[in-house]
Scaffold this motif. Structure first.
Motif, PDB file in Angstrom:
ATOM      1  N   GLY A  36       0.812  -1.216   0.000  1.00 35.90           N
ATOM      2  CA  GLY A  36       0.000   0.000   0.000  1.00 35.90           C
ATOM      3  C   GLY A  36       0.845   1.265   0.000  1.00 35.90           C
ATOM      4  O   GLY A  36       2.056   1.228  -0.263  1.00 35.90           O
ATOM      5  N   PRO A  37       0.222   2.417   0.303  1.00 36.46           N
ATOM      6  CA  PRO A  37       0.904   3.713   0.171  1.00 36.46           C
ATOM      7  C   PRO A  37       2.183   3.854   0.980  1.00 36.46           C
ATOM      8  O   PRO A  37       3.074   4.613   0.608  1.00 36.46           O
ATOM      9  N   LYS A  38       2.323   3.104   2.084  1.00 35.20           N
ATOM     10  CA  LYS A  38       3.514   3.280   2.938  1.00 35.20           C
ATOM     11  C   LYS A  38       4.811   2.945   2.194  1.00 35.20           C
ATOM     12  O   LYS A  38       5.877   3.440   2.548  1.00 35.20           O
ATOM     13  N   MET A  39       4.722   2.115   1.132  1.00 32.30           N
ATOM     14  CA  MET A  39       5.925   1.739   0.398  1.00 32.30           C
ATOM     15  C   MET A  39       6.607   2.942  -0.246  1.00 32.30           C
ATOM     16  O   MET A  39       7.823   2.954  -0.436  1.00 32.30           O
ATOM     17  N   ILE A  40       5.800   3.973  -0.560  1.00 33.60           N
ATOM     18  CA  ILE A  40       6.334   5.131  -1.278  1.00 33.60           C
ATOM     19  C   ILE A  40       7.373   5.860  -0.427  1.00 33.60           C
ATOM     20  O   ILE A  40       8.342   6.416  -0.946  1.00 33.60           O
ATOM     21  N   GLU A  41       7.184   5.834   0.896  1.00 38.56           N
ATOM     22  CA  GLU A  41       8.138   6.489   1.801  1.00 38.56           C
ATOM     23  C   GLU A  41       9.509   5.815   1.743  1.00 38.56           C
ATOM     24  O   GLU A  41      10.518   6.424   2.108  1.00 38.56           O
ATOM     25  N   GLU A  42       9.541   4.549   1.309  1.00 35.14           N
ATOM     26  CA  GLU A  42      10.797   3.793   1.303  1.00 35.14           C
ATOM     27  C   GLU A  42      11.503   3.819  -0.059  1.00 35.14           C
ATOM     28  O   GLU A  42      12.583   3.249  -0.206  1.00 35.14           O
ATOM     29  N   PHE A  43      10.901   4.485  -1.057  1.00 36.59           N
ATOM     30  CA  PHE A  43      11.535   4.540  -2.379  1.00 36.59           C
ATOM     31  C   PHE A  43      12.867   5.279  -2.295  1.00 36.59           C
ATOM     32  O   PHE A  43      12.960   6.345  -1.692  1.00 36.59           O
ATOM     33  N   SER A  44      13.889   4.719  -2.934  1.00 36.41           N
ATOM     34  CA  SER A  44      15.164   5.438  -3.040  1.00 36.41           C
ATOM     35  C   SER A  44      15.054   6.469  -4.167  1.00 36.41           C
ATOM     36  O   SER A  44      14.106   6.456  -4.955  1.00 36.41           O
ATOM     37  N   ASN A  84      16.509   6.768  -6.943  1.00 36.86           N
ATOM     38  CA  ASN A  84      16.531   6.272  -8.323  1.00 36.86           C
ATOM     39  C   ASN A  84      15.509   5.159  -8.554  1.00 36.86           C
ATOM     40  O   ASN A  84      15.671   4.340  -9.458  1.00 36.86           O
ATOM     41  N   ASP A  85      14.454   5.119  -7.757  1.00 40.98           N
ATOM     42  CA  ASP A  85      13.394   4.125  -7.962  1.00 40.98           C
ATOM     43  C   ASP A  85      12.450   4.630  -9.051  1.00 40.98           C
ATOM     44  O   ASP A  85      11.847   5.702  -8.926  1.00 40.98           O
ATOM     45  N   ILE A  86      12.349   3.843 -10.130  1.00 39.90           N
ATOM     46  CA  ILE A  86      11.571   4.265 -11.297  1.00 39.90           C
ATOM     47  C   ILE A  86      10.094   4.471 -10.974  1.00 39.90           C
ATOM     48  O   ILE A  86       9.386   5.220 -11.648  1.00 39.90           O
ATOM     49  N   ARG A  87       9.624   3.812  -9.920  1.00 45.82           N
ATOM     50  CA  ARG A  87       8.195   3.911  -9.588  1.00 45.82           C
ATOM     51  C   ARG A  87       7.777   5.317  -9.192  1.00 45.82           C
ATOM     52  O   ARG A  87       6.603   5.674  -9.323  1.00 45.82           O
ATOM     53  N   LYS A  88       8.734   6.123  -8.734  1.00 46.55           N
ATOM     54  CA  LYS A  88       8.402   7.510  -8.350  1.00 46.55           C
ATOM     55  C   LYS A  88       7.825   8.285  -9.527  1.00 46.55           C
ATOM     56  O   LYS A  88       7.053   9.230  -9.340  1.00 46.55           O
ATOM     57  N   ALA A  89       8.211   7.880 -10.740  1.00 40.76           N
ATOM     58  CA  ALA A  89       7.766   8.601 -11.938  1.00 40.76           C
ATOM     59  C   ALA A  89       6.469   8.039 -12.520  1.00 40.76           C
ATOM     60  O   ALA A  89       5.881   8.640 -13.425  1.00 40.76           O
ATOM     61  N   LEU A  90       6.017   6.883 -12.045  1.00 45.59           N
ATOM     62  CA  LEU A  90       4.820   6.270 -12.620  1.00 45.59           C
ATOM     63  C   LEU A  90       3.574   7.001 -12.139  1.00 45.59           C
ATOM     64  O   LEU A  90       3.419   7.267 -10.940  1.00 45.59           O
ATOM     65  N   ALA A 118     -11.774  -3.951  -7.846  1.00 44.76           N
ATOM     66  CA  ALA A 118     -10.831  -3.483  -8.871  1.00 44.76           C
ATOM     67  C   ALA A 118     -11.549  -3.085 -10.151  1.00 44.76           C
ATOM     68  O   ALA A 118     -11.103  -3.394 -11.253  1.00 44.76           O
ATOM     69  N   SER A 119     -12.662  -2.389 -10.011  1.00 42.58           N
ATOM     70  CA  SER A 119     -13.434  -1.954 -11.186  1.00 42.58           C
ATOM     71  C   SER A 119     -12.682  -0.856 -11.934  1.00 42.58           C
ATOM     72  O   SER A 119     -11.654  -0.358 -11.463  1.00 42.58           O
ATOM     73  N   ALA A 120     -13.203  -0.478 -13.073  1.00 45.66           N
ATOM     74  CA  ALA A 120     -12.488   0.436 -13.978  1.00 45.66           C
ATOM     75  C   ALA A 120     -12.106   1.757 -13.310  1.00 45.66           C
ATOM     76  O   ALA A 120     -11.070   2.338 -13.640  1.00 45.66           O
ATOM     77  N   ASP A 121     -12.927   2.252 -12.393  1.00 44.09           N
ATOM     78  CA  ASP A 121     -12.642   3.557 -11.776  1.00 44.09           C
ATOM     79  C   ASP A 121     -11.908   3.422 -10.437  1.00 44.09           C
ATOM     80  O   ASP A 121     -11.742   4.393  -9.710  1.00 44.09           O
ATOM     81  N   ALA A 122     -11.461   2.209 -10.115  1.00 46.68           N
ATOM     82  CA  ALA A 122     -10.807   1.983  -8.814  1.00 46.68           C
ATOM     83  C   ALA A 122      -9.394   2.541  -8.768  1.00 46.68           C
ATOM     84  O   ALA A 122      -8.869   2.818  -7.700  1.00 46.68           O
ATOM     85  N   VAL A 123      -8.768   2.674  -9.946  1.00 42.38           N
ATOM     86  CA  VAL A 123      -7.361   3.097  -9.999  1.00 42.38           C
ATOM     87  C   VAL A 123      -7.231   4.334 -10.867  1.00 42.38           C
ATOM     88  O   VAL A 123      -7.771   4.386 -11.971  1.00 42.38           O
ATOM     89  N   LYS A 124      -6.496   5.316 -10.363  1.00 44.70           N
ATOM     90  CA  LYS A 124      -6.217   6.523 -11.148  1.00 44.70           C
ATOM     91  C   LYS A 124      -4.755   6.533 -11.560  1.00 44.70           C
ATOM     92  O   LYS A 124      -3.876   6.156 -10.783  1.00 44.70           O
ATOM     93  N   GLY A 125      -4.510   6.981 -12.792  1.00 45.73           N
ATOM     94  CA  GLY A 125      -3.142   7.073 -13.313  1.00 45.73           C
ATOM     95  C   GLY A 125      -2.868   5.997 -14.343  1.00 45.73           C
ATOM     96  O   GLY A 125      -3.277   4.849 -14.177  1.00 45.73           O
ATOM     97  N   ASP A 126      -2.166   6.360 -15.417  1.00 41.26           N
ATOM     98  CA  ASP A 126      -1.765   5.389 -16.434  1.00 41.26           C
ATOM     99  C   ASP A 126      -0.705   4.448 -15.877  1.00 41.26           C
ATOM    100  O   ASP A 126      -0.068   4.721 -14.857  1.00 41.26           O
ATOM    101  N   ARG A 127      -0.488   3.333 -16.590  1.00 39.76           N
ATOM    102  CA  ARG A 127       0.540   2.379 -16.176  1.00 39.76           C
ATOM    103  C   ARG A 127       1.935   2.981 -16.310  1.00 39.76           C
ATOM    104  O   ARG A 127       2.826   2.689 -15.535  1.00 39.76           O
ATOM    105  N   TYR A 128       2.138   3.777 -17.366  1.00 33.23           N
ATOM    106  CA  TYR A 128       3.420   4.442 -17.594  1.00 33.23           C
ATOM    107  C   TYR A 128       3.158   5.906 -17.908  1.00 33.23           C
ATOM    108  O   TYR A 128       2.076   6.263 -18.388  1.00 33.23           O
TER     109      TYR A 128
END
Length: 343
Positions: free
Chosen positions: A217-225, A227-233, A312-322
């Protein structure tokens, strides 16, 4: 320890473990590279546990992930595994990303991967991204030659459109299509997955845990280094995380009721999509690996599957994959061969 069943991937005879191991994060993209000794121990643990389908690419590092796997295969492990690697993504000297599928490059990339992996053949060789400047028939023609020469056993595509898959399959059978598929990435369900099933092509689901979001969940974002590519997703952008955390919280609540972890529940959902689907969750920790293979023994009822799909319906997630969706199947059509001949 879970009993890892075997599965037929595609229609050409490739057999793999029903869950694979994504090796990318060991070397790149998700922060700094991890120590070789730890990663080799993890790969050996995976193989001893029955997970024998190892997924890498020449662009991971670049090159260092293939070299890591070569080290891990020393001492008799080669005969026990199925190696999937990929070509087509080139990091240029100025740091940009270029896609190549021209026949000369296909051959050169294959030879280089064989050398780095220190193996005689590649079990499954994917085009990592489709070169939209080259007719897919030309790329596939060279891959077919490499199969005939024994350098690769089976051919795969990654992030390819339905029409590209059809055209490629007409030149030489495609064994597997790799695509992002999870509770937070379901865009392939409409057209790509039905096309694979119509043609008897196996489906390899990468990022089945939503790049880790469905585990932590969201707590993982605090641990991103840094140069973690996920920060840009886009899905990890702060304004989208506020929305997307609802998906994680609902999966987490359902997992608590079921007595499993959210990652196990999310993986079980992918595993229940059909016996032609092989998820390849990546990890760098043995305890996470053990948790992941625990999903193989989980049973989900029709009602539980329906509940997860509603969450996990169509409106459950915001943001493109890339950030750049041109690097996905949505824009992977190639010029027709007829136009190429005429030039």
């Amino acid at each position: 320890m879970a009993n890892v069943r075997r599965m037929k991937l595609g229609s050409q005879g490739l057999e793999v473990s029903a869950q694979g191991l994504g090796c990318m994060g060991m070397s790149t993209f998700y922060g700094p590279p991890k120590p070789d000794s730890d990663m080799i121990a993890l790969i050996h643990h995976a193989i001893e546990s029955g997970v024998t389908f190892l997924d890498t690419s020449d662009v991971y590092g670049p090159f260092t992930n293939e070299i890591l796997i070569a080290k891990a295969l020393k001492g008799g492990f080669r005969e026990r595994v199925q190696i999937a690697t990929k070509f087509g993504g080139v990091v240029t000297s100025d740091g940009n990303f270029q896609i190549r599928g021209d026949p000369a490059y296909v051959r050169a990339a294959c030879e280089a991967s064989l050398k780095r992996l220190d193996i005689d053949y590649i079990d499954l060789y994917y085009q990592h991204r489709v070169d939209t400047t080259i007719p897919i028939e030309l790329t596939m023609g060279e891959l077919k030659k490499l199969v005939e020469e024994g350098k690769i056993k089976y051919v795969g595509l990654s992030e390819a459109s339905a029409s590209t898959i059809r055209r490629a399959h007409a030149v030489h059978p495609i064994t597997a299509v790799q695509l992002e598929w999870s509770l937070w990435a379901r865009d392939a369900e409409e057209e790509i997955i039905p096309t694979c099933r119509e043609l008897g092509i196996g489906i390899v689901a990468y990022s089945p845990l939503g790049q880790g979001f469905l585990s932590s969940g969201p707590k993982m974002i605090e641990e991103f280094s840094s140069n973690d590519i996920r920060k840009a997703l886009p899905k990890f952008h702060p304004e989208n995380v506020k929305h997307n955390k609802n998906l994680f919280e609902q999966v987490n609540a359902m997992a608590a009721r079921k007595g499993c972890t959210p990652s196990q529940l999310a993986l079980a959902w992918v595993l229940h999509q059909g016996n032609d689907v092989c998820p390849i969750p990546g990890t760098t920790k043995i305890e996470n690996f053990n948790r992941n293979i625990g999903a193989l023994s989980m049973k989900l009822t029709k009602e539980e599957m329906a509940e997860l799909e509603a969450i996990a319906s169509a409106d459950a997630v915001k943001g493109d994959r890339y950030g750049d969706m041109s690097l996905t199947w949505r824009e992977s059509n190639t010029p027709p061969l007829s136009s190429w001949k005429a030039e």
